[in-house]
Scaffold this motif. Structure first.
Motif, mmCIF file in Angstrom:
data_model
loop_
_atom_site.group_PDB
_atom_site.id
_atom_site.type_symbol
_atom_site.label_atom_id
_atom_site.label_comp_id
_atom_site.label_asym_id
_atom_site.label_seq_id
_atom_site.Cartn_x
_atom_site.Cartn_y
_atom_site.Cartn_z
ATOM 1 N N THR A 1 2.956 2.559 12.733
ATOM 2 C CA THR A 1 1.511 2.453 12.565
ATOM 3 C C THR A 1 0.826 3.482 13.467
ATOM 4 O O THR A 1 1.468 4.135 14.296
ATOM 5 N N THR A 2 -0.488 3.606 13.330
ATOM 6 C CA THR A 2 -1.281 4.535 14.136
ATOM 7 C C THR A 2 -2.044 3.749 15.197
ATOM 8 O O THR A 2 -2.809 2.836 14.867
ATOM 9 N N ALA A 3 -1.828 4.104 16.446
ATOM 10 C CA ALA A 3 -2.392 3.351 17.565
ATOM 11 C C ALA A 3 -3.915 3.337 17.544
ATOM 12 O O ALA A 3 -4.559 4.385 17.363
ATOM 13 N N ILE A 4 -4.458 2.147 17.733
ATOM 14 C CA ILE A 4 -5.895 1.945 17.922
ATOM 15 C C ILE A 4 -6.047 0.920 19.042
ATOM 16 O O ILE A 4 -5.594 -0.217 18.919
ATOM 17 N N GLY A 5 -6.634 1.293 20.143
ATOM 18 C CA GLY A 5 -6.840 0.369 21.244
ATOM 19 C C GLY A 5 -5.556 -0.066 21.921
ATOM 20 O O GLY A 5 -5.481 -1.179 22.455
ATOM 21 N N GLU B 1 -1.604 -11.765 14.489
ATOM 22 C CA GLU B 1 -2.828 -11.087 14.914
ATOM 23 C C GLU B 1 -2.723 -10.598 16.358
ATOM 24 O O GLU B 1 -3.466 -9.711 16.777
ATOM 25 N N LEU B 2 -1.810 -11.188 17.120
ATOM 26 C CA LEU B 2 -1.665 -10.813 18.523
ATOM 27 C C LEU B 2 -0.835 -9.546 18.707
ATOM 28 O O LEU B 2 -0.807 -8.982 19.808
ATOM 29 N N ALA B 3 -0.162 -9.089 17.663
ATOM 30 C CA ALA B 3 0.706 -7.919 17.766
ATOM 31 C C ALA B 3 -0.111 -6.628 17.694
ATOM 32 O O ALA B 3 -1.104 -6.541 16.961
ATOM 33 N N ASP B 4 0.344 -5.625 18.449
ATOM 34 C CA ASP B 4 -0.328 -4.324 18.411
ATOM 35 C C ASP B 4 -0.382 -3.761 17.003
ATOM 36 O O ASP B 4 -1.407 -3.220 16.567
ATOM 37 N N HIS B 5 0.750 -3.881 16.257
ATOM 38 C CA HIS B 5 0.774 -3.241 14.936
ATOM 39 C C HIS B 5 -0.235 -3.873 13.968
ATOM 40 O O HIS B 5 -0.747 -3.188 13.085
ATOM 41 N N THR B 6 -0.539 -5.157 14.146
ATOM 42 C CA THR B 6 -1.522 -5.789 13.279
ATOM 43 C C THR B 6 -2.911 -5.233 13.556
ATOM 44 O O THR B 6 -3.684 -4.951 12.620
ATOM 45 N N ARG B 7 -3.238 -5.074 14.831
ATOM 46 C CA ARG B 7 -4.534 -4.479 15.182
ATOM 47 C C ARG B 7 -4.637 -3.057 14.644
ATOM 48 O O ARG B 7 -5.682 -2.630 14.137
ATOM 49 N N HIS B 8 -3.549 -2.308 14.731
ATOM 50 C CA HIS B 8 -3.542 -0.940 14.208
ATOM 51 C C HIS B 8 -3.819 -0.944 12.704
ATOM 52 O O HIS B 8 -4.610 -0.138 12.198
ATOM 53 N N LYS C 1 -5.316 -3.149 10.869
ATOM 54 C CA LYS C 1 -6.666 -3.562 10.524
ATOM 55 C C LYS C 1 -7.642 -2.391 10.627
ATOM 56 O O LYS C 1 -8.649 -2.338 9.911
ATOM 57 N N ALA C 2 -7.333 -1.443 11.513
ATOM 58 C CA ALA C 2 -8.183 -0.266 11.664
ATOM 59 C C ALA C 2 -7.777 0.858 10.710
ATOM 60 O O ALA C 2 -8.617 1.618 10.230
ATOM 61 N N ASP C 3 -6.480 0.962 10.452
ATOM 62 C CA ASP C 3 -5.952 1.997 9.564
ATOM 63 C C ASP C 3 -4.759 1.385 8.830
ATOM 64 O O ASP C 3 -3.696 1.195 9.414
ATOM 65 N N ALA C 4 -4.952 1.076 7.569
ATOM 66 C CA ALA C 4 -3.949 0.320 6.812
ATOM 67 C C ALA C 4 -2.703 1.128 6.464
ATOM 68 O O ALA C 4 -1.718 0.571 5.980
ATOM 69 N N ARG C 5 -2.722 2.420 6.727
ATOM 70 C CA ARG C 5 -1.564 3.244 6.391
ATOM 71 C C ARG C 5 -0.370 2.914 7.296
ATOM 72 O O ARG C 5 -0.528 2.665 8.483
ATOM 73 N N LEU C 6 0.814 2.941 6.682
ATOM 74 C CA LEU C 6 2.029 2.640 7.439
ATOM 75 C C LEU C 6 3.224 3.332 6.817
ATOM 76 O O LEU C 6 3.166 3.843 5.692
ATOM 77 N N GLY D 1 2.892 3.534 2.598
ATOM 78 C CA GLY D 1 1.963 2.686 1.865
ATOM 79 C C GLY D 1 0.836 2.182 2.731
ATOM 80 O O GLY D 1 0.617 2.661 3.856
ATOM 81 N N ARG D 2 0.135 1.202 2.201
ATOM 82 C CA ARG D 2 -0.998 0.594 2.905
ATOM 83 C C ARG D 2 -0.807 -0.926 2.907
ATOM 84 O O ARG D 2 -0.448 -1.511 1.882
ATOM 85 N N ALA D 3 -1.070 -1.532 4.058
ATOM 86 C CA ALA D 3 -0.920 -2.983 4.205
ATOM 87 C C ALA D 3 -2.195 -3.678 3.745
ATOM 88 O O ALA D 3 -3.275 -3.413 4.270
ATOM 89 N N ILE D 4 -2.057 -4.558 2.761
ATOM 90 C CA ILE D 4 -3.197 -5.281 2.206
ATOM 91 C C ILE D 4 -3.014 -6.769 2.495
ATOM 92 O O ILE D 4 -2.023 -7.374 2.077
ATOM 93 N N ALA D 5 -3.959 -7.357 3.239
ATOM 94 C CA ALA D 5 -3.876 -8.792 3.528
ATOM 95 C C ALA D 5 -3.853 -9.578 2.222
ATOM 96 O O ALA D 5 -4.606 -9.279 1.291
ATOM 97 N N ASP D 6 -2.970 -10.575 2.142
ATOM 98 C CA ASP D 6 -2.804 -11.337 0.906
ATOM 99 C C ASP D 6 -2.601 -12.806 1.252
ATOM 100 O O ASP D 6 -1.622 -13.172 1.897
ATOM 101 N N THR D 7 -3.534 -13.638 0.840
ATOM 102 C CA THR D 7 -3.470 -15.076 1.143
ATOM 103 C C THR D 7 -2.981 -15.897 -0.054
ATOM 104 O O THR D 7 -3.059 -17.121 -0.035
ATOM 105 N N SER D 8 -2.474 -15.237 -1.080
ATOM 106 C CA SER D 8 -2.057 -15.956 -2.289
ATOM 107 C C SER D 8 -0.816 -16.795 -2.022
ATOM 108 O O SER D 8 0.037 -16.455 -1.199
ATOM 109 N N ALA D 9 -0.710 -17.893 -2.759
ATOM 110 C CA ALA D 9 0.462 -18.758 -2.645
ATOM 111 C C ALA D 9 1.721 -18.032 -3.107
ATOM 112 O O ALA D 9 2.809 -18.263 -2.583
#
Length: 257
Positions: A29-33, A63-70, A72-77, A105-113
């Motif tokens: 991921t790309t570092a943010i904060g 949500e506590l992981a660095d990569h998740t914060r990254h 959320k700011a830049d979905a590319r991975l 690709g890009r990480a897209i949050a998905d809450t589907s069952a």
């Protein structure tokens, strides 16, 4: 067990199977904060993906992981899958000790069952924390794939080439296929296990999941891990799955006769 012919390059099916057989992947991921490096630095971490029916990776991350914060700011991975992760299941020329596959690709949050269920089918132990407030599922929208199989062996694919884009019917009919096979055709599953693998076929094998490239079988015995059996070609719908399972069963029984 049938022998698999050697290949000089990798098909999209081969590369999806490589992902499905991997126990873990390296996430870039790309570092943010970040607390140690400035914004924009590439950061690598280890994740445990599941692979959706069409080949798309699914992540369960905190949500506590660095990569998740990254993300959320830049979905590319990028996700790196290693051929040495599961060498006992490697296919010659395709998955070797030095083979590796990078998915962009890009990480897209998905809450589907459906995404939740797919992940937990692959990693049932994750049910212990999957519903914690700080955890979430992400489906990776694959844009490109790059495979290196060793010296002089490589292939580049677009996301559309890598994924199966017309398997909605298989996704919708997944549970029905599983229930039908386990209720009415355990003998057929046992015959396929006997022909396609080196495992004993009298352990009470049941179908755990199915996807466009193969199926996962398991037993109730704790000392017997799940096994994966590949299909000879991709399937897109329940009717395709039914046909290929009938063909595999017939082949196994013809050889027994």
């Amino acid at each position: 067990m049938a022998n698999t012919p050697e290949k000089s390059t990798a098909s999209a099916s081969d590369l999806r199977r490589m992902c499905r057989r991997s126990h873990a992947a390296v996430l870039a991921t790309t570092a943010i904060g970040h607390k140690q490096v400035g914004d924009g630095w590439p950061v690598a971490s280890m994740v445990v993906p599941a692979i959706d029916i069409d080949g798309a990776p699914i992540l369960l991350i905190s949500e506590l992981a660095d990569h998740t914060r990254h993300l959320k700011a830049d979905a590319r991975l990028s996700l790196l899958f290693s051929g040495s992760d599961n060498p006992s299941n490697a296919t010659s020329q395709i998955q070797t000790d030095t083979a590796r596959l990078i998915l962009f690709g890009r990480a897209i949050a998905d809450t589907s069952a459906a995404v939740r269920n797919r992940y937990l089918l692959a990693h049932p132990d994750a049910a212990q924390y999957a519903d914690f407030a700080d955890f979430g599922f992400y489906r990776v929208d694959v844009e490109a794939a790059y495979w290196v199989g060793g010296f002089g062996k490589q292939r580049r694919l677009t996301g559309k080439q890598f994924l199966i884009d017309d398997c909605d019917a298989l996704k919708e009919g997944h549970d029905q296929i599983i229930n039908h096979m386990n209720a009415d055709h355990l003998d057929a599953i046992a015959d396929i296990v006997a022909h396609e693998t080196d495992h004993a076929n009298d352990l009470g094998w049941k179908m755990i999941s199915i996807d466009c490239d193969g199926m996962v079988l398991g037993t109730d015995l704790p000392e017997s891990p799940n096994i994966r059996i590949e299909f000879p070609h991709p399937v897109h719908a329940p009717t395709d799955a039914q046909q290929i399972l009938v063909e595999m069963c017939k082949k196994s029984r013809d050889l027994k006769a």
